[in-house]
Design a protein around this motif. Structure first.
Motif, PDB file in Angstrom:
ATOM      1  N   LEU A 143       0.833  -1.201   0.000  1.00 46.09           N
ATOM      2  CA  LEU A 143       0.000   0.000   0.000  1.00 46.09           C
ATOM      3  C   LEU A 143       0.863   1.244   0.000  1.00 46.09           C
ATOM      4  N   PHE A 165       0.776  -1.224  -5.165  1.00 46.45           N
ATOM      5  CA  PHE A 165       1.812  -1.614  -6.114  1.00 46.45           C
ATOM      6  C   PHE A 165       2.337  -2.989  -5.696  1.00 46.45           C
ATOM      7  N   GLU A 190      10.863   1.909   5.545  1.00 47.12           N
ATOM      8  CA  GLU A 190       9.427   2.021   5.854  1.00 47.12           C
ATOM      9  C   GLU A 190       9.029   0.783   6.653  1.00 47.12           C
ATOM     10  N   GLU A 217       6.515  -1.758   8.092  1.00 43.22           N
ATOM     11  CA  GLU A 217       5.135  -2.084   7.668  1.00 43.22           C
ATOM     12  C   GLU A 217       4.647  -3.414   8.256  1.00 43.22           C
ATOM     13  N   ASP A 234       9.944  -1.660   3.694  1.00 45.98           N
ATOM     14  CA  ASP A 234       9.680  -1.358   2.281  1.00 45.98           C
ATOM     15  C   ASP A 234      10.602  -0.216   1.834  1.00 45.98           C
ATOM     16  N   LYS A 259      11.395   0.828  -5.818  1.00 45.61           N
ATOM     17  CA  LYS A 259      10.963  -0.089  -4.756  1.00 45.61           C
ATOM     18  C   LYS A 259      11.341  -1.547  -4.972  1.00 45.61           C
ATOM     19  N   GLY A 264       1.457  -0.439   4.385  1.00 46.86           N
ATOM     20  CA  GLY A 264       1.871   0.965   4.299  1.00 46.86           C
ATOM     21  C   GLY A 264       2.636   1.389   5.543  1.00 46.86           C
TER      22      GLY A 264
HETATM   23 MG   LIG Z   1       5.557   1.378   1.803  1.00 51.68          MG
END
Ligand SMILES: [Mg+2]
Ligand SMILES: O=C(O)C/C=C\CC(=O)C(=O)O
Length: 433
Positions: free
Chosen positions: A228, A250, A276, A278, A307, A325, A394
């Protein structure tokens, strides 16, 4: 198909021509500088003879193309060397709903069940001037030539292998022209090209297929990791975005996966690489058109990922794109799954990131914009989720740059801690020798 199916958008001259004006305006502001990659996940891949499910009420477009099949592990391969890494080619159909935008990954248009028929590999050596024909119900409906591609097969393999290590069995779909043939239920669609066995599929109303599919498809070596973007309002505002009104999803490619206590590479000459933390939801049983109320029954448990992103590579095409990414090593993910029974409320967990012992990121899953039941209902409405598929939900506010030597620890309360160290490109290349 054992590997990852990569595909490229905007690789045909007619597509670039048609979108040229739009690409000078917001949100793009400039034409793409690099290839616009996307992934056709495992639920999309079917063989010749299998049915393409037609989702009710949608416009479905055929996308006859060729797939390059990778023959040996390919990392940072030059264009001249690329042919050595190609096992052969197969016909393919990059089925899609109409493309209305290239700003965000087109998951809903391109990642539906059965939207990637792939044919048998053929012993064709050079496809740089190949005519590809779409035949519908015995009549030619379209033809195009690979001579009109922006980047040919060797150039695509070279460009992708610059940031993603390709494995034998991975495939790259080479692109499609702007104009596509519309399909309807009952159609027999054949993709034809000299030297290739025809790729033939019938188009069938998705509701009929759902009724017929009583057995689970065969297991797959790795699940799809959906991720997310901007799913915490504080993180969206940190990046100067309004929170999304629909989930921004994605896919993190398998080449980017690494484990706990492993290393992640900061490329040379970049200004901003960030972590990140998550929470990752792991799917436990096949989920198709699941309601929000029933969604949690499809969860096996939870894990944690980091992430990573290289923001220097962000372009306004299928953003965040694969170069940002899905580079090798950019997705540390825990090897363990915490059973869902151990996490009574996944929407009340603290997430934290420490860099060299300093707390830099903190948030709570209570602030998720789209919660777990919503995400499972949303995705399973237009695709089938399989056991082992994962949803990275996310990240909250608190990003900062990390450099070689940094130790990065991400934690999700009750799920665990994932430890990772940043290394330079040079150190990474030395470890591979
Ligand atoms: Mg992320
Ligand atoms: O396009 C962007 O700048 C942000 C997209 C995704 C960020 C992300 O991975 C997250 O919010 O988590």
């Amino acid at each position: 198909m054992k590997g990852t199916v990569f595909a490229v958008a905007l690789n045909h001259r007619s597509q670039i021509d048609a979108w040229q004006q739009a690409f000078r305006q917001a949100p793009y502001n400039a034409p793409p500088k690099t290839a616009v990659w996307f992934i056709k996940p495992r639920n999309t891949v079917i063989r010749g003879g299998e049915a393409i499910p037609y989702p009710e009420g949608e416009t479905v477009l055929s996308g006859a193309t060729v797939a390059l099949i990778v023959g040996k592990t390919a990392s940072k391969v030059s264009v001249a060397e690329a042919p050595e890494y190609i096992a052969g080619y197969a016909l393919a159909n990059e089925v899609s709903l109409p493309e209305e935008s290239f700003y965000r990954p087109a998951i809903k248009a391109k990642c539906r069940d059965g939207f990637c028929p792939l044919g048998e590999i053929a012993a064709v050596n050079n496809i740089d001037n190949l005519t590809i024909i779409t035949d519908i119900n015995g009549h030619e409906a379209d033809r195009w030539s690979t001579a009109d591609l922006q980047r040919n097969a060797a150039e695509l393999l070279s460009a992708l292998s610059e940031f993603a290590t390709l494995q034998p069995g991975d495939a790259i779909l080479l692109g499609t022209p702007q104009s596509r043939v519309a399909l309807k239920p009952g159609d027999r669609v054949r993709v034809l090209a000299d030297g290739f066995p025809p790729l033939e599929n019938r188009v069938v109303d998705a509701r009929e297929i759902a009724e017929v599919r009583t057995v689970a498809p065969p297991p797959h070596p790795h699940g799809t990791l959906f991720a997310l973007g901007l799913n915490y309002a504080d993180h969206a505002s940190e990046l100067d975005f309004k929170p999304p009104e629909e989930p921004l999803i994605f896919i993190k490619a398998a080449n980017s996966f690494t484990g706990d206590k492993q290393t992640s590479v900061r490329p040379d000459n970049v200004d901003y690489m960030h972590y990140e933390a998550e929470l990752v939801v792991v799917i436990g049983k096949t989920a198709h058109k699941v309601s929000r109320e029933a969604a949690m029954e499809y969860v096996a448990g939870y894990t944690i990922c980091n992430d990573y992103a290289i923001r220097d590579y962000l372009e306004n095409y299928y953003r965040p794109n694969l170069r940002v990414k899905s580079r090798d090593t950019l997705t540390p993910i825990a090897p363990w799954i915490v059973d869902k029974s151990a996490i009574p409320d996944p929407h009340n967990l603290t997430l934290r990131t420490w860099v060299n012992g300093e707390l830099r990121q903190q948030g709570t899953t209570a602030d998720l914009i789209f919660d777990i039941p919503f995400l499972i209902a949303y995705l399973s409405d237009f695709m089938t989720l399989q056991p082992g598929d994962m949803i990275a939900t996310g990240t909250p506010k608190g990003l900062s740059d990390v450099v070689p030597g940094d130790e990065v620890v991400v934690e999700v309360e009750g799920v665990g801690r994932l430890v990772n160290r940043i290394i330079s490109q040079q150190t990474y290349e030395e470890t591979l020798k």
